[in-house]
Design an enzyme around this catalytic site. Sequence first.
Site, short mmCIF file in Angstrom:
data_model
loop_
_atom_site.label_atom_id
_atom_site.label_comp_id
_atom_site.label_asym_id
_atom_site.label_seq_id
_atom_site.Cartn_x
_atom_site.Cartn_y
_atom_site.Cartn_z
N THR A 1 0.80 -1.23 0.00
CA THR A 1 0.00 0.00 0.00
C THR A 1 0.83 1.28 0.00
OG1 THR A 1 -0.17 -0.25 2.39
CG2 THR A 1 -2.03 -0.99 1.06
N TYR A 2 2.15 1.21 0.04
CA TYR A 2 2.95 2.45 -0.07
C TYR A 2 2.83 2.98 -1.48
CZ TYR A 2 5.47 0.93 4.22
OH TYR A 2 5.82 0.52 5.48
N SER A 3 2.53 4.22 -1.79
CA SER A 3 2.19 5.26 -0.84
C SER A 3 0.71 5.62 -1.03
CB SER A 3 3.04 6.49 -1.10
OG SER A 3 4.42 6.19 -1.05
#
Length: 314
Positions: A52-54
């Site tokens: 899930t970055y970013s």
Amino acid sequence: MNKRTIKNTDLAVAPINFGGNVFGWTLNEKESFDILDRFTGEGFNFIDTADTYSWWVNGKGGQSEEIIGKWMKSRGKRNDLVIATKVGSETKEHSFDISRKHILKSVDESLQRLQTDHIDLYYTHFDDKITPVEETLQAYDEIIKAGKVRYIAASNVSPERLRESFEVAEKNNLPKYVALQPHYNLMEREGFEKNYAPLVEEFGLSAFPYWSLAAGFLTGKYRSEDDLSKSQRGEGVRKYLNPKGMEVLKALDEISSKHQTKPATVALAWLLSNPLITAPIVSATSESQLETLFSAPKLQLDSTDIDRLNKASE
């Protein structure tokens, strides 16, 4: 450079773990490539990211994995690296989820973004506290047997669920976590030292602390409220602008002056002096910040230094 073996694995890593949350956020693709080239050029090989970055940039995430994947493909360095990523994060699209369905879907998406056929270390990023531990570990067993993941680790999992994971794994011959990613630094000691250090010792885990520099506070650049506007992350350190924080910075200033180095290097060396810590996770967005990281494994703090830091941060 002397590498450290992640316990219960055949993975050898240099003692600094690069935090990939900056890729696609405070660093664009070209800047990320430059930082990764410089980091690995110094002999470091351990890169940490998450699916899930970013997400805070576009509400979805995946940028960090995509950048790392493009960089690895262009450089042909995959076999020289230890790549860690995660599953179970909360975004605008879904809440914490470590169900079998979500893990099986997410691992394939991460592999695609990373442009690789395997992930060396796959973390439970956050525990949803709902999915039975056995279901999560069975899903990990599937993807390990499929060759998609080599080893599993845990980040934001309660001590109780962590212990349960080991009990269930032992009972059902399922994979066991080999590492823990705790929130631990000079400003945040109690949670790890009281609740997790005993488990790290009991189960023979390697520990990779995140926020090793307390969101940048331990670099010394935030010393008053006026300093908070110096970066996008400044507001996150407001809580450390208190007497304890000032005492820690004073100790870091004294010891960095003694060793002719930077406060951040001292803060990382303090972590590395703890036998339970294998490789702190830390990011950099410039050449000077990278030099700070590179210096940490070379700095040997003496007992006086460590005592001073321990007392200041109690």
